[in-house]
Design a protein around this motif. Structure first.
Motif, PDB file in Angstrom:
ATOM      1  N   GLY A  47       0.844  -1.185   0.000  1.00 21.23           N
ATOM      2  CA  GLY A  47       0.000   0.000   0.000  1.00 21.23           C
ATOM      3  C   GLY A  47       0.877   1.231   0.000  1.00 21.23           C
ATOM      4  O   GLY A  47       2.018   1.188   0.455  1.00 21.23           O
ATOM      5  N   ALA A  48       0.365   2.316  -0.526  1.00 18.58           N
ATOM      6  CA  ALA A  48       1.123   3.563  -0.574  1.00 18.58           C
ATOM      7  C   ALA A  48       0.207   4.715  -0.194  1.00 18.58           C
ATOM      8  O   ALA A  48      -0.972   4.710  -0.505  1.00 18.58           O
ATOM      9  N   SER A  49       0.762   5.678   0.507  1.00 16.77           N
ATOM     10  CA  SER A  49       0.017   6.870   0.902  1.00 16.77           C
ATOM     11  C   SER A  49       0.901   8.088   0.681  1.00 16.77           C
ATOM     12  O   SER A  49       2.000   8.161   1.221  1.00 16.77           O
ATOM     13  N   LEU A  50       0.430   9.015  -0.124  1.00 21.31           N
ATOM     14  CA  LEU A  50       1.205  10.213  -0.448  1.00 21.31           C
ATOM     15  C   LEU A  50       0.982  11.251   0.646  1.00 21.31           C
ATOM     16  O   LEU A  50       0.109  12.096   0.553  1.00 21.31           O
ATOM     17  N   GLY A  51       1.743  11.148   1.700  1.00 24.71           N
ATOM     18  CA  GLY A  51       1.601  12.083   2.820  1.00 24.71           C
ATOM     19  C   GLY A  51       1.403  11.386   4.149  1.00 24.71           C
ATOM     20  O   GLY A  51       1.797  11.875   5.180  1.00 24.71           O
ATOM     21  N   ASN A  52       0.764  10.251   4.162  1.00 25.22           N
ATOM     22  CA  ASN A  52       0.570   9.405   5.354  1.00 25.22           C
ATOM     23  C   ASN A  52       0.064  10.161   6.598  1.00 25.22           C
ATOM     24  O   ASN A  52       0.831  10.365   7.527  1.00 25.22           O
ATOM     25  N   PRO A  53      -1.209  10.539   6.680  1.00 22.92           N
ATOM     26  CA  PRO A  53      -2.245  10.209   5.703  1.00 22.92           C
ATOM     27  C   PRO A  53      -2.193  11.099   4.464  1.00 22.92           C
ATOM     28  O   PRO A  53      -1.675  12.204   4.503  1.00 22.92           O
ATOM     29  N   GLY A  54      -2.736  10.544   3.400  1.00 23.57           N
ATOM     30  CA  GLY A  54      -2.781  11.265   2.145  1.00 23.57           C
ATOM     31  C   GLY A  54      -3.490  10.425   1.108  1.00 23.57           C
ATOM     32  O   GLY A  54      -4.115   9.412   1.426  1.00 23.57           O
ATOM     33  N   LYS A  55      -3.404  10.844  -0.122  1.00 30.01           N
ATOM     34  CA  LYS A  55      -4.015  10.091  -1.214  1.00 30.01           C
ATOM     35  C   LYS A  55      -3.350   8.724  -1.270  1.00 30.01           C
ATOM     36  O   LYS A  55      -2.126   8.630  -1.330  1.00 30.01           O
ATOM     37  N   ALA A  56      -4.152   7.670  -1.225  1.00 23.51           N
ATOM     38  CA  ALA A  56      -3.595   6.327  -1.060  1.00 23.51           C
ATOM     39  C   ALA A  56      -4.003   5.385  -2.176  1.00 23.51           C
ATOM     40  O   ALA A  56      -5.022   5.573  -2.844  1.00 23.51           O
ATOM     41  N   TYR A 160       5.367  -0.786  -7.381  1.00 24.05           N
ATOM     42  CA  TYR A 160       4.929  -0.072  -8.585  1.00 24.05           C
ATOM     43  C   TYR A 160       3.403  -0.094  -8.704  1.00 24.05           C
ATOM     44  O   TYR A 160       2.768   0.922  -8.989  1.00 24.05           O
ATOM     45  N   LEU A 161       2.802  -1.272  -8.492  1.00 24.68           N
ATOM     46  CA  LEU A 161       1.349  -1.412  -8.613  1.00 24.68           C
ATOM     47  C   LEU A 161       0.614  -0.611  -7.535  1.00 24.68           C
ATOM     48  O   LEU A 161      -0.447  -0.035  -7.797  1.00 24.68           O
ATOM     49  N   ALA A 162       1.173  -0.578  -6.319  1.00 30.04           N
ATOM     50  CA  ALA A 162       0.562   0.189  -5.227  1.00 30.04           C
ATOM     51  C   ALA A 162       0.588   1.683  -5.538  1.00 30.04           C
ATOM     52  O   ALA A 162      -0.411   2.394  -5.363  1.00 30.04           O
ATOM     53  N   LYS A 163       1.719   2.173  -6.000  1.00 31.74           N
ATOM     54  CA  LYS A 163       1.820   3.592  -6.344  1.00 31.74           C
ATOM     55  C   LYS A 163       0.933   3.939  -7.534  1.00 31.74           C
ATOM     56  O   LYS A 163       0.376   5.034  -7.618  1.00 31.74           O
ATOM     57  N   ASN A 164       0.788   2.984  -8.438  1.00 32.17           N
ATOM     58  CA  ASN A 164      -0.124   3.166  -9.574  1.00 32.17           C
ATOM     59  C   ASN A 164      -1.551   3.391  -9.067  1.00 32.17           C
ATOM     60  O   ASN A 164      -2.307   4.182  -9.643  1.00 32.17           O
ATOM     61  N   GLY A 165      -1.905   2.714  -7.966  1.00 29.46           N
ATOM     62  CA  GLY A 165      -3.233   2.880  -7.376  1.00 29.46           C
ATOM     63  C   GLY A 165      -3.484   4.283  -6.855  1.00 29.46           C
ATOM     64  O   GLY A 165      -4.627   4.742  -6.819  1.00 29.46           O
ATOM     65  N   CYS A 166      -2.432   4.974  -6.450  1.00 35.06           N
ATOM     66  CA  CYS A 166      -2.588   6.354  -5.964  1.00 35.06           C
ATOM     67  C   CYS A 166      -3.036   7.294  -7.072  1.00 35.06           C
ATOM     68  O   CYS A 166      -3.653   8.324  -6.805  1.00 35.06           O
ATOM     69  N   TYR A 167      -2.707   6.946  -8.307  1.00 29.77           N
ATOM     70  CA  TYR A 167      -2.957   7.858  -9.420  1.00 29.77           C
ATOM     71  C   TYR A 167      -4.046   7.390 -10.378  1.00 29.77           C
ATOM     72  O   TYR A 167      -4.487   8.154 -11.229  1.00 29.77           O
ATOM     73  N   THR A 168      -4.463   6.113 -10.248  1.00 27.70           N
ATOM     74  CA  THR A 168      -5.473   5.607 -11.175  1.00 27.70           C
ATOM     75  C   THR A 168      -6.828   6.263 -10.940  1.00 27.70           C
ATOM     76  O   THR A 168      -7.178   6.612  -9.815  1.00 27.70           O
TER      77      THR A 168
END
Length: 201
Positions: A47-56, A160-168
């Motif tokens: 899982g990825a979160s841009l900011g933690n919390p953030g867009k995930a 890569y797939l987790a970060k892709n989820g942040c932007y899909t």
């Protein structure tokens, strides 16, 4: 003469009682993705979160004992922490594995805290309980399962797939083949199983 004796005793005292500088040796450990045993599949999730919390976002990948890509996936999760994103991604991967009829499953995560929560039935957290219980319930429906920690370097494609989820833009996307459409991204999926990364503790 007395000065030399005092100096010698002081030097001796210093070397006897002072803490010797500890020399730490570093061991280089090759990191790679290892294929599961015959009759098993392996699920790597992240899982990825841009900011933690953030867009995930979350993602994962299921491969068989021949290292063949079975299914990959990415999910847009919304605004949350990285721990919640990891649990969402794990739940998605377990559900997908069960839909595919997989009965023996190895699960690898790079988050030790999640691995400990899954392996310890008494472990609970009110913030994570619903997702954690879902994951445990899905794992219990498998014939055999194992959950283990793995270094991040051994699962670059899942990252890569987790970060892709942040932007899909879509909520949930399943990939029958690698979503990589350029050389740099395609190489990520090759690196996992070729010991191209090292961990230095």
């Amino acid at each position: 003469m007395l000065d030399k004796v005092c100096l010698g005793q002081a030097r001796e005292y210093f070397y006897c009682v002072s803490k010797a500088k500890q020399v730490t040796s570093r061991v280089v450990i090759p990191i790679k993705w290892y294929k599961p045993n015959l009759g098993w599949h392996k699920l790597n999730t992240d899982g990825a979160s841009l900011g933690n919390p953030g867009k995930a976002g979350g993602g994962g990948l299921i491969r068989n004992s021949d290292e063949v890509w079975i299914k990959g996936y990415s999910r847009s999760i919304g605004y949350t922490t990285s721990v919640m994103a990891i649990l969402w991604a794990l739940r998605d991967g377990l559900y997908l594995a069960i839909q595919l009829g997989i009965r023996n499953l190895e699960v690898e995560l790079d988050a030790k805290v999640i691995v400990e929560m899954l392996n310890n039935v008494d472990s609970s957290n009110k913030n994570f309980s619903p997702l954690l219980l879902d994951c445990r319930s899905l794992m219990a429906s498998l014939t055999q399962f194992r959950v283990a920690h793995v270094f991040r370097e051994a699962k670059r494609c899942t990252d890569y797939l987790a970060k892709n989820g942040c932007y899909t833009r879509e909520d949930f996307v399943i990939f029958d083949i690698s979503p990589s459409n350029d050389l740099d991204n395609l190489l990520i999926f090759v690196f996992d199983s070729n010991s191209l990364y090292c961990y230095r503790p």
